[in-house]
Design a protein around this motif. Structure first.
Motif, PDB file in Angstrom:
ATOM      1  N   GLY A  95      52.057 -78.577  89.625  1.00 25.98           N
ATOM      2  CA  GLY A  95      51.531 -79.319  88.474  1.00 25.98           C
ATOM      3  C   GLY A  95      51.062 -80.702  88.897  1.00 25.98           C
ATOM      4  O   GLY A  95      51.059 -81.043  90.086  1.00 25.98           O
ATOM      5  N   HIS A 125      51.083 -92.686  83.190  1.00 25.52           N
ATOM      6  CA  HIS A 125      52.266 -91.842  82.926  1.00 25.52           C
ATOM      7  C   HIS A 125      53.242 -92.082  84.084  1.00 25.52           C
ATOM      8  O   HIS A 125      52.817 -92.410  85.201  1.00 25.52           O
ATOM      9  CB  HIS A 125      51.791 -90.383  82.924  1.00 25.52           C
ATOM     10  CG  HIS A 125      52.803 -89.360  82.561  1.00 25.52           C
ATOM     11  ND1 HIS A 125      53.753 -88.909  83.446  1.00 25.52           N
ATOM     12  CD2 HIS A 125      53.005 -88.654  81.422  1.00 25.52           C
ATOM     13  CE1 HIS A 125      54.494 -87.975  82.859  1.00 25.52           C
ATOM     14  NE2 HIS A 125      54.055 -87.804  81.628  1.00 25.52           N
ATOM     15  N   THR A 173      44.772 -92.992  85.976  1.00 27.18           N
ATOM     16  CA  THR A 173      44.633 -91.837  85.091  1.00 27.18           C
ATOM     17  C   THR A 173      43.213 -91.752  84.544  1.00 27.18           C
ATOM     18  O   THR A 173      42.589 -92.781  84.254  1.00 27.18           O
ATOM     19  CB  THR A 173      45.664 -91.896  83.942  1.00 27.18           C
ATOM     20  OG1 THR A 173      45.717 -90.614  83.327  1.00 27.18           O
ATOM     21  CG2 THR A 173      45.342 -92.950  82.888  1.00 27.18           C
ATOM     22  N   ASN A 177      47.606 -90.706  78.241  1.00 25.97           N
ATOM     23  CA  ASN A 177      48.311 -89.781  77.348  1.00 25.97           C
ATOM     24  C   ASN A 177      48.881 -90.475  76.120  1.00 25.97           C
ATOM     25  O   ASN A 177      49.329 -89.807  75.205  1.00 25.97           O
ATOM     26  CB  ASN A 177      49.427 -89.039  78.107  1.00 25.97           C
ATOM     27  CG  ASN A 177      50.536 -89.970  78.539  1.00 25.97           C
ATOM     28  OD1 ASN A 177      50.277 -91.052  79.053  1.00 25.97           O
ATOM     29  ND2 ASN A 177      51.773 -89.568  78.340  1.00 25.97           N
ATOM     30  N   ASP A 202      44.429 -89.015  88.129  1.00 30.99           N
ATOM     31  CA  ASP A 202      45.370 -88.170  87.409  1.00 30.99           C
ATOM     32  C   ASP A 202      44.594 -87.547  86.248  1.00 30.99           C
ATOM     33  O   ASP A 202      44.259 -88.220  85.278  1.00 30.99           O
ATOM     34  CB  ASP A 202      46.535 -89.044  86.909  1.00 30.99           C
ATOM     35  CG  ASP A 202      47.477 -88.293  85.973  1.00 30.99           C
ATOM     36  OD1 ASP A 202      47.157 -87.155  85.582  1.00 30.99           O
ATOM     37  OD2 ASP A 202      48.526 -88.860  85.637  1.00 30.99           O
ATOM     38  N   ALA A 204      45.595 -85.074  84.245  1.00 30.84           N
ATOM     39  CA  ALA A 204      46.445 -84.264  83.352  1.00 30.84           C
ATOM     40  C   ALA A 204      45.935 -84.261  81.918  1.00 30.84           C
ATOM     41  O   ALA A 204      46.088 -83.272  81.213  1.00 30.84           O
ATOM     42  CB  ALA A 204      47.892 -84.782  83.388  1.00 30.84           C
ATOM     43  N   GLN A 205      45.327 -85.366  81.477  1.00 23.39           N
ATOM     44  CA  GLN A 205      44.883 -85.432  80.078  1.00 23.39           C
ATOM     45  C   GLN A 205      43.359 -85.383  79.934  1.00 23.39           C
ATOM     46  O   GLN A 205      42.851 -85.617  78.833  1.00 23.39           O
ATOM     47  CB  GLN A 205      45.418 -86.716  79.414  1.00 23.39           C
ATOM     48  CG  GLN A 205      46.915 -86.776  79.285  1.00 23.39           C
ATOM     49  CD  GLN A 205      47.495 -85.726  78.322  1.00 23.39           C
ATOM     50  OE1 GLN A 205      46.792 -85.163  77.487  1.00 23.39           O
ATOM     51  NE2 GLN A 205      48.782 -85.459  78.455  1.00 23.39           N
ATOM     52  N   HIS A 227      49.542 -75.910  82.591  1.00 22.74           N
ATOM     53  CA  HIS A 227      50.074 -75.733  81.230  1.00 22.74           C
ATOM     54  C   HIS A 227      49.382 -76.610  80.203  1.00 22.74           C
ATOM     55  O   HIS A 227      49.502 -76.367  79.006  1.00 22.74           O
ATOM     56  CB  HIS A 227      51.595 -75.986  81.212  1.00 22.74           C
ATOM     57  CG  HIS A 227      51.992 -77.417  81.364  1.00 22.74           C
ATOM     58  ND1 HIS A 227      52.306 -78.206  80.285  1.00 22.74           N
ATOM     59  CD2 HIS A 227      52.102 -78.208  82.459  1.00 22.74           C
ATOM     60  CE1 HIS A 227      52.616 -79.422  80.724  1.00 22.74           C
ATOM     61  NE2 HIS A 227      52.499 -79.452  82.034  1.00 22.74           N
TER      62      HIS A 227
HETATM   63  N1  PLP Z   1      49.903 -87.612  83.914  1.00 20.45           N
HETATM   64  C1  PLP Z   1      49.629 -87.665  82.601  1.00 20.45           C
HETATM   65  C2  PLP Z   1      48.573 -88.603  82.116  1.00 20.45           C
HETATM   66  C3  PLP Z   1      50.336 -86.845  81.714  1.00 20.45           C
HETATM   67  O1  PLP Z   1      50.056 -86.901  80.409  1.00 20.45           O
HETATM   68  C4  PLP Z   1      51.315 -85.963  82.229  1.00 20.45           C
HETATM   69  C5  PLP Z   1      52.105 -85.124  81.325  1.00 20.45           C
HETATM   70  O2  PLP Z   1      52.204 -85.368  80.146  1.00 20.45           O
HETATM   71  C6  PLP Z   1      51.550 -85.945  83.603  1.00 20.45           C
HETATM   72  C7  PLP Z   1      50.825 -86.785  84.421  1.00 20.45           C
HETATM   73  C8  PLP Z   1      52.564 -85.044  84.212  1.00 20.45           C
HETATM   74  O3  PLP Z   1      52.197 -83.708  84.065  1.00 20.45           O
HETATM   75  P1  PLP Z   1      53.211 -82.547  84.469  1.00 20.45           P
HETATM   76  O4  PLP Z   1      54.492 -82.835  83.748  1.00 20.45           O
HETATM   77  O5  PLP Z   1      52.536 -81.301  83.997  1.00 20.45           O
HETATM   78  O6  PLP Z   1      53.363 -82.593  85.944  1.00 20.45           O
END
Ligand code: PLP
Length: 408
Positions: A95, A125, A173, A177, A202, A204-205, A227
């Protein structure tokens, strides 16, 4: 752009959207934490375990061959989805967190020394703070933090002034988030590259909300989680430019990441396998490939457009509630709203909304420094996906209004 099917039809792909919670229809507005999975993903995972389960890249036998082929096909799907130049640049990890830790460790081992500096932003994050802090502790290096405005916009002037001859990497990022801000990553990369400094994004979002094109962004590393993009849990991606992946050492040793092993010396496998030690989550990777295909078939621009409409509706509706404070009002945002109605504690509000069937996230959202920046202990966050409906957003606004009346 329109979605190719009606929203009712699309929702019927997601079995969980028809469950009830507390005897109420589920209104799932916690998509920033994790997304729901379409039947196409559930079926492919089920079918794999039933008919094609064997260890990947391990045998000459039929099933191992099949699963290895499908795993590599999923890698190609990811490559095309993010527009990475080469398949070898796509590494499967557990992840986003695992991907960032891998870079912090491997890049850090090779390139970061005492007195060196790492730039991150104030809206990260914890997953994009702590691995770098751990690296700083190991190496005696230090973090520099890009500040952001009350609106939630990064201060690029401050960023530009942060580079020194000791700057080794920038990690930022793509989308916050908490605030939803979409950061100008291309500009951030261009500036860093002027100083010959690589950049990790990053994602993720951002990955789930539209077009992510790593070649266009120009970043050196890009991390995301399966996920959060309608795929399975426990799978994610690290994209890295071949040049860096060849230069940095692997962060885990074990099977499959080696070319040859003797007790005297081990040589490493070629990319991407050098960074995929042990039995990888191959079912997860194939499930992720299916999730990306699903999104591509819906049309990523259409998905983004629908989410922006839901964002506008949620922002407008929530703003009309008296005493409302919204955190994150940058001009470009992904589809999430962080808010505080009056002085009501986010947990209290979250628990009452839950009783109405509305799932929102409450707390610091694993971004405590963002809370500190505003002098608050947490927010409520509603994060929308394309399968959410206008009626659900109305129910959220009505629910929040009711909460404020209860506490008035
Ligand atoms: N970075 C950001 C901006 C996120 O919102 C998240 C999870 O909410 C993560 C990293 C971490 O993702 P994961 O828990 O799937 O590794």
């Amino acid at each position: 752009m329109k979605l190719p099917r009606s929203i009712e039809e699309i929702r019927s792909d997601f079995p969980i959207l028809s469950v009830k919670v507390h005897d109420k229809p589920l209104i799932y507005l916690d998509n920033g934490a994790t997304t729901q999975k379409p039947v196409q993903v559930l079926q492919v995972m089920d079918e794999l375990y039933r008919t094609a389960n064997a260890n990947v890249h391990r045998g000459v036998h039929y099933l191992s061959d099949i699963v290895s082929e499908r795993y590599e096909a999923a890698r190609e799907t990811v490559r095309a989805f993010i527009n990475a130049p080469k398949r070898e640049e796509v590494i499967f990890t557990a992840g986003t967190t695992a991907s960032i830790n891998a870079v912090a460790f491997s890049f850090g081992e090779r390139f970061v020394h005492e007195g060196d500096e790492i730039i991150i932003s104030g809206m990260e994050h914890h997953a994009n703070i702590v691995p770098w802090q751990m690296l700083c502790e190991r190496k005696g290096s230090k973090l520099r933090i890009i500040p952001f405005s009350d609106q939630g916009v990064l201060d690029l002037e401050a960023y530009r002034s942060m580079f020194t001859e000791r700057t080794r990497i920038v990690a930022v990022t793509h989308a916050s988030n908490v605030l939803g801000t979409i950061n100008p990553v291309k500009e951030i990369v261009t500036e860093a590259h002027r100083h010959d400094v690589p950049v990790l994004i990053d994602g993720a979002q951002s990955i789930q909300h539209g077009i992510v094109d790593v070649a266009d962004i120009g970043c050196d590393f890009f991390a995301f989680s399966g996920h959060k993009i309608y795929g399975p849990n426990g799978i994610g991606v690290l994209y890295g430019k071949e040049k860096w992946l060849n230069e940095i050492p692997p962060y885990q040793g074990g099977g499959d990441m080696v070319a040859s092993v003797t007790f005297e010396k081990t040589t490493y496998n070629e990319l991407p396998f050098k960074f995929e030690a042990g039995t990888t989550n191959f079912t997860g990777a194939i499930g992720l490939g299916t999730a990306l295909d699903y999104l591509t078939a819906l049309g990523r621009e259409a998905v983004a457009e629908r989410e922006q409409a839901l964002l506008a509706q949620a922002t407008g509706g929530l703003s009309s509630v008296s005493g409302m404070r919204i955190y994150g009002t940058a001009p470009g945002k992904v589809s999430l709203v962080s808010f505080l109605p009056g002085n009501i504690h986010p947990y209290d509000a979250g628990m009452i909304l839950d009783k109405m069937g509305i799932a929102v996230r409450t707390g610091t959202h694993c971004a405590q420094p963002v809370m500190d920046r505003y002098g608050i202990t947490g927010t409520i966050r509603a994060s929308m996906a394309f399968y959410n409906t206008e009626e659900e957003i109305d129910a959220l606004v009505k629910g929040v209004r009711k909460v404020t009346e209860m506490f008035a």
